[in-house]
Design an enzyme around this catalytic site. Structure first.
Site, short mmCIF file in Angstrom:
data_model
loop_
_atom_site.label_atom_id
_atom_site.label_comp_id
_atom_site.label_asym_id
_atom_site.label_seq_id
_atom_site.Cartn_x
_atom_site.Cartn_y
_atom_site.Cartn_z
N HIS A 90 8.04 2.82 -11.38
CA HIS A 90 7.36 1.53 -11.45
C HIS A 90 6.58 1.43 -12.77
CE1 HIS A 90 8.18 -0.13 -7.46
NE2 HIS A 90 8.13 1.11 -7.01
N PHE A 313 3.45 0.86 6.92
CA PHE A 313 2.09 0.39 6.65
C PHE A 313 1.99 -1.08 7.05
CE2 PHE A 313 3.75 3.10 3.13
CZ PHE A 313 3.34 4.31 3.68
N ASP A 315 1.27 -4.51 7.27
CA ASP A 315 0.62 -5.50 6.44
C ASP A 315 1.18 -6.89 6.74
OD1 ASP A 315 3.15 -5.39 5.37
OD2 ASP A 315 2.52 -4.96 3.31
N ASP A 384 9.53 1.79 4.42
CA ASP A 384 8.52 0.80 4.08
C ASP A 384 8.52 0.53 2.57
OD1 ASP A 384 5.68 0.10 3.05
OD2 ASP A 384 5.54 -0.39 5.17
N ASP A 389 9.49 -3.29 -1.65
CA ASP A 389 10.08 -3.59 -2.96
C ASP A 389 11.11 -4.71 -2.84
OD1 ASP A 389 8.57 -1.69 -4.28
OD2 ASP A 389 10.13 -0.15 -4.27
#
Length: 420
Positions: A90, A313, A315, A384, A389
């Site tokens: 990244h 995670f 979210d 995840d 991504d």
């Protein structure tokens, strides 16, 4: 590579202020919560999610879609060679030196950078989603690039901290950001200043400010020595160098009130632990050795990290892609709220059902990967990472989910919270 000139000043920082005038968190129940006393042999996030999913009975999981999406994901990760080392690719990330050297200043900088980002990794959705004047941070497209761009969402946080480091502000040093003398509120506001065209400021600025003071002060106690590296060393001393990823998640939630993403629901304490788990997962990925058979430097024990014990995670972005892949099914009432931007209160049944369903769904995707004999080292963490991504690429119009039946991409659910 970023400028390390600021690191020479970090040794001169005084101890953090003992008091703070920073505002308290909106989620007031964390102010009086005490650290859990027992170590959990299994990840309680899984059983919590299963309980909430059953009790709410709002979001459903389509098991046939799980099977189809699993094959799609496996094809994509194989074609893209998606591994834990993908983290290092990244363009805005600070990558640690190799081989691992705890005495290298860049090792400590990378760890402190990961810790602060995970401490502040929440609530980036905008009231001006898709508009040029939403909150964004102007900085380089990557380290060393001369091209500037406006970063939005999660990447606005990363860009703001990177920009501050480049400007000579040691914003990732806990001794610095815990001190109101060295790092006044006005300087933190400057660090998160918006791009010229933005009509918004960063969401929940006061809550982020309070969290920076809290976690910085805790890291600066005698046990941790003023750094995330010191925290990790204290963790492994406690576990005689045999600590796993889940052990570290527990140590984080025991140590930092603002990481305790948990609440009472229908008479039971339930755990989501988005930021504690992503902190550990980012640490694991950033330092994942080039040779996977080499012991992980952060988790050197005989059992290694055991990263598969962590969940996804929970979210607002991953549920969006799971619904797009038809893995999650919503009732019409929830679809209407998402389409019209109706706010979902943190802790409401619909909000908790969305988070719980996402956790259980990704667990089922991983189980399907294992049962079909995939040789990809499947973990909910990597699933995840990949889905997040993919969601961001789809948001930018760079990619679409081809070769699989999908529903339209609904807006992400709107919840303002320090937890995600």
């Amino acid at each position: 590579m970023f400028n390390l000139a600021w690191t020479t000043t970090t040794m001169m920082f005084s101890t953090p202020d003992k008091t703070s005038t920073s505002p308290v968190f909106d989620e007031k129940h964390i102010e009086e919560s005490s650290p859990p006393s027992r170590i959990h042999p299994t990840n309680q996030v899984v059983s919590s999610a299963e309980f909430v999913l059953e009790q709410t009975n709002i979001v459903n999981i389509n098991d046939q879609a799980v099977k189809k999406a699993t094959q799609y994901i496996l094809q994509k990760v194989a074609s893209e060679s998606y591994t834990p080392r993908t983290w290092r690719t990244h363009p805005l990330h600070i990558c640690p030196p190799e081989p691992y050297d705890p005495d290298d200043v860049l090792t400590g900088a990378c760890l402190n950078w990961i810790f602060l980002i995970s401490s502040l990794n929440f609530s980036f959705w905008s009231e001006k989603e898709g508009q040029l004047d939403r909150y964004g941070v102007e900085w380089r497209t990557s380290w060393g690039s001369e091209t500037m761009t406006v970063h939005t969402g999660y990447w606005s946080l990363v860009a703001a901290l990177n920009r501050a480091l480049e400007e000579g502000i040691p914003i990732i040093d806990p001794r610095f950001y815990s001190s109101q003398t060295l790092c006044p509120d006005s300087l933190i506001a400057h660090v998160f200043r918006a791009a010229p065209q933005s009509a918004e400021s960063i969401p929940l600025f006061n809550e982020r400010l309070a969290i920076m003071r809290e976690v910085g002060a805790i890291l600066c106690n005698d046990d941790f020595g003023g750094s995330y590296l010191g925290f990790l060393e204290a963790f492994q001393r406690r576990h005689e160098n045999q600590g796993t990823a889940l052990d570290l998640v527990q140590f984080v939630t025991d140590s930092f009130p603002s990481f305790r993403d948990e609440r009472m629901f229908n008479g039971r304490q339930v755990y989501f632990w988005k930021r504690p788990q992503i902190l550990v997962a980012e640490t694991w990925a950033a330092f994942y050795p080039e040779n996977p058979y080499t012991p992980h430097p952060i988790f050197p024990g005989l059992s290694g990290a055991q990263i598969s014990a962590l969940t996804m995670f929970a979210d607002y972005r991953v549920p969006q892609i799971l619904h797009h892949m038809r893995i999650l099914a919503y009732p019409p009432s929830l679809e209407h709220k998402l389409r019209t931007g109706i706010y979902l209160e943190a802790g409401s049944r619909e909000e908790m059902s969305l988070r719980a369903a996402s956790i259980v769904a990704v667990e089922r995707v991983r189980s399907e990967m294992i049962s079909c004999g995939s040789d990809w080292d499947a973990s909910c963490v990597l699933i995840d990472f990949y889905l997040w991504d993919l969601a961001k690429k789809m948001q930018k119009g760079e990619e679409c989910a081809e070769g699989i039946e999908t529903d339209e991409v609904l807006p992400a659910h709107r919840t303002r919270s320090i937890w995600y």
